[in-house]
Design a protein around this motif. Sequence first.
Motif, PDB file in Angstrom:
ATOM      1  N   LEU A   1       0.826  -1.213   0.000  1.00  0.00           N
ATOM      2  CA  LEU A   1       0.000   0.000   0.000  1.00  0.00           C
ATOM      3  C   LEU A   1       0.863   1.267   0.000  1.00  0.00           C
ATOM      4  N   ASP A   2       2.180   1.069  -0.127  1.00  0.00           N
ATOM      5  CA  ASP A   2       3.131   2.177  -0.246  1.00  0.00           C
ATOM      6  C   ASP A   2       3.104   3.118   0.955  1.00  0.00           C
ATOM      7  N   VAL A   3       3.066   2.547   2.149  1.00  0.00           N
ATOM      8  CA  VAL A   3       3.074   3.341   3.377  1.00  0.00           C
ATOM      9  C   VAL A   3       4.523   3.557   3.808  1.00  0.00           C
ATOM     10  N   PRO A   4       4.913   4.796   4.131  1.00  0.00           N
ATOM     11  CA  PRO A   4       6.291   5.037   4.593  1.00  0.00           C
ATOM     12  C   PRO A   4       6.636   4.105   5.757  1.00  0.00           C
ATOM     13  N   TRP A   5       7.774   3.428   5.683  1.00  0.00           N
ATOM     14  CA  TRP A   5       8.112   2.396   6.660  1.00  0.00           C
ATOM     15  C   TRP A   5       8.257   2.942   8.074  1.00  0.00           C
ATOM     16  N   ASN A   6       8.643   4.202   8.228  1.00  0.00           N
ATOM     17  CA  ASN A   6       8.809   4.722   9.591  1.00  0.00           C
ATOM     18  C   ASN A   6       7.474   4.845  10.326  1.00  0.00           C
ATOM     19  N   MET A   7       6.351   4.687   9.619  1.00  0.00           N
ATOM     20  CA  MET A   7       5.041   4.707  10.279  1.00  0.00           C
ATOM     21  C   MET A   7       4.851   3.464  11.144  1.00  0.00           C
ATOM     22  N   TYR A   8       5.722   2.476  10.977  1.00  0.00           N
ATOM     23  CA  TYR A   8       5.633   1.272  11.798  1.00  0.00           C
ATOM     24  C   TYR A   8       5.821   1.607  13.280  1.00  0.00           C
ATOM     25  N   GLY A   9       6.513   2.697  13.538  1.00  0.00           N
ATOM     26  CA  GLY A   9       6.752   3.117  14.911  1.00  0.00           C
ATOM     27  C   GLY A   9       5.473   3.428  15.674  1.00  0.00           C
ATOM     28  N   TYR A  10       4.389   3.699  14.952  1.00  0.00           N
ATOM     29  CA  TYR A  10       3.123   4.007  15.621  1.00  0.00           C
ATOM     30  C   TYR A  10       2.564   2.793  16.357  1.00  0.00           C
ATOM     31  N   GLY A  11       3.005   1.600  15.990  1.00  0.00           N
ATOM     32  CA  GLY A  11       2.550   0.412  16.691  1.00  0.00           C
ATOM     33  C   GLY A  11       2.971   0.450  18.148  1.00  0.00           C
ATOM     34  N   GLY A  12       4.264   0.690  18.365  1.00  0.00           N
ATOM     35  CA  GLY A  12       4.780   0.747  19.726  1.00  0.00           C
ATOM     36  C   GLY A  12       4.192   1.900  20.519  1.00  0.00           C
ATOM     37  N   VAL A  13       4.025   3.051  19.861  1.00  0.00           N
ATOM     38  CA  VAL A  13       3.452   4.220  20.534  1.00  0.00           C
ATOM     39  C   VAL A  13       2.025   3.933  20.986  1.00  0.00           C
ATOM     40  N   SER A  14       1.258   3.279  20.120  1.00  0.00           N
ATOM     41  CA  SER A  14      -0.154   3.023  20.422  1.00  0.00           C
ATOM     42  C   SER A  14      -0.330   2.073  21.600  1.00  0.00           C
ATOM     43  N   GLY A  15       0.677   1.223  21.830  1.00  0.00           N
ATOM     44  CA  GLY A  15       0.552   0.236  22.887  1.00  0.00           C
ATOM     45  C   GLY A  15       0.594   0.822  24.284  1.00  0.00           C
ATOM     46  N   VAL A  16       1.074   2.066  24.399  1.00  0.00           N
ATOM     47  CA  VAL A  16       1.203   2.700  25.715  1.00  0.00           C
ATOM     48  C   VAL A  16      -0.131   2.732  26.456  1.00  0.00           C
ATOM     49  N   ALA A  17      -1.206   3.091  25.743  1.00  0.00           N
ATOM     50  CA  ALA A  17      -2.519   3.217  26.388  1.00  0.00           C
ATOM     51  C   ALA A  17      -3.051   1.873  26.867  1.00  0.00           C
ATOM     52  N   ILE A  18      -2.707   0.801  26.173  1.00  0.00           N
ATOM     53  CA  ILE A  18      -3.253  -0.519  26.495  1.00  0.00           C
ATOM     54  C   ILE A  18      -2.643  -1.106  27.771  1.00  0.00           C
ATOM     55  N   PHE A  19      -1.487  -0.612  28.158  1.00  0.00           N
ATOM     56  CA  PHE A  19      -0.820  -1.151  29.344  1.00  0.00           C
ATOM     57  C   PHE A  19      -1.697  -1.041  30.586  1.00  0.00           C
ATOM     58  N   TRP A  20      -2.501   0.026  30.665  1.00  0.00           N
ATOM     59  CA  TRP A  20      -3.271   0.261  31.891  1.00  0.00           C
ATOM     60  C   TRP A  20      -4.790   0.249  31.677  1.00  0.00           C
ATOM     61  N   VAL A  21      -5.254  -0.157  30.506  1.00  0.00           N
ATOM     62  CA  VAL A  21      -6.702  -0.200  30.299  1.00  0.00           C
ATOM     63  C   VAL A  21      -7.284  -1.370  31.091  1.00  0.00           C
ATOM     64  N   ALA A  22      -8.539  -1.251  31.499  1.00  0.00           N
ATOM     65  CA  ALA A  22      -9.181  -2.279  32.320  1.00  0.00           C
ATOM     66  C   ALA A  22      -9.079  -3.656  31.670  1.00  0.00           C
ATOM     67  N   GLY A  23      -8.603  -4.628  32.426  1.00  0.00           N
ATOM     68  CA  GLY A  23      -8.503  -5.999  31.933  1.00  0.00           C
ATOM     69  C   GLY A  23      -7.176  -6.355  31.315  1.00  0.00           C
ATOM     70  N   SER A  24      -6.321  -5.363  31.067  1.00  0.00           N
ATOM     71  CA  SER A  24      -5.025  -5.635  30.442  1.00  0.00           C
ATOM     72  C   SER A  24      -4.198  -6.569  31.317  1.00  0.00           C
ATOM     73  N   LEU A  25      -3.547  -7.543  30.665  1.00  0.00           N
ATOM     74  CA  LEU A  25      -2.724  -8.502  31.400  1.00  0.00           C
ATOM     75  C   LEU A  25      -1.248  -8.119  31.392  1.00  0.00           C
ATOM     76  N   GLN A  26      -0.958  -6.882  30.981  1.00  0.00           N
ATOM     77  CA  GLN A  26       0.415  -6.411  31.033  1.00  0.00           C
ATOM     78  C   GLN A  26       0.860  -6.246  32.486  1.00  0.00           C
ATOM     79  N   VAL A  27       2.142  -6.449  32.719  1.00  0.00           N
ATOM     80  CA  VAL A  27       2.675  -6.393  34.081  1.00  0.00           C
ATOM     81  C   VAL A  27       2.373  -5.054  34.744  1.00  0.00           C
ATOM     82  N   ALA A  28       2.415  -3.962  33.974  1.00  0.00           N
ATOM     83  CA  ALA A  28       2.155  -2.639  34.548  1.00  0.00           C
ATOM     84  C   ALA A  28       0.774  -2.587  35.198  1.00  0.00           C
ATOM     85  N   ASN A  29      -0.230  -3.113  34.504  1.00  0.00           N
ATOM     86  CA  ASN A  29      -1.593  -3.104  35.041  1.00  0.00           C
ATOM     87  C   ASN A  29      -1.753  -4.109  36.175  1.00  0.00           C
ATOM     88  N   VAL A  30      -1.155  -5.275  36.005  1.00  0.00           N
ATOM     89  CA  VAL A  30      -1.249  -6.320  37.042  1.00  0.00           C
ATOM     90  C   VAL A  30      -0.581  -5.847  38.329  1.00  0.00           C
TER      91      VAL A  30
END
Length: 276
Positions: free
Chosen positions: A103-132
């Motif tokens: 789809l010809d997406v600039p490869w550096n946009m892949y970094g948004y995956g890691g950035v987006s994960g920040v919110a999920i660490f503490w959302v209700a039900g998350s099994l990440q160590v931070a939330n646990v």
Amino acid sequence: SGSDPIEIMTGTWASGFAGYMQSMFLVFLFGALFGRLLNDCGGSKRIAIALYRFFSSRKHGDQRFYAVCFLIAMYAILIYAGVSGMIVVFAVYNIAYELFRRLDVPWNMYGYGGVSGVAIFWVAGSLQVANVSAADVCGVTTMAAPVMSIVATVVFYLVLNVIVKWDLIQYEKRTMAFFPMGQRIYEERGEDPNSALDDTTGLPGLLPSVLPIVIMVVMAGMGVNVAFAMFVGCIIISVIMFKRYTNFKDTLTQGIVSCFGPSCGVSVTSAMTTLI
């Protein structure tokens, strides 16, 4: 302060390190092991393909924007399930690479995956160590404060989507695409450019791939010990996917070994707080 540094390190600091490791090690262990089990049986790729099909089927709108949405959604699901961030990167990498290239997406946009994960660490039900860990300290379950965490997460993703859209517009104005940023990766992989992106041949079904995740989240949300919920998830995925592992012993070994780095790193940081 006049204190003996050796005494502090072998006493207060070491006690803090051991205490955190004792309380959270099994969460790290089973989280890392589950991530490896899910990845090696093809389950993570099967979930990724399902998400890709959903986003790529959108007939209206910017396909490149949907590609980044796929990346964000995949990170969110795996991180929510407690899979280590280091494993998520490699679990999503292959299909995200193909999707971005086609789809010809600039490869550096892949970094948004890691950035987006920040919110999920503490959302209700998350099994990440931070939330646990936070739930354990506060004496509540991982589902505590669901409304507040969900609203905050929704706001986070709405703002993130605006930023992603703005970035893509700017890249388009500057005629930036997958190449040249992805040129080196493309050359190193040496894959068939016409290979089917959504080929599920040899992969497990979507239901058995998702089922262990759902069971873990539900158990943890009901107040079951998180480490035990993850242990059950590991048992379930091992049983239903056993025939799909090329070398089950190696999968177990790699999964277990991969937990030591993160667990020691977080324990060291936690121990530092005992000195403050």
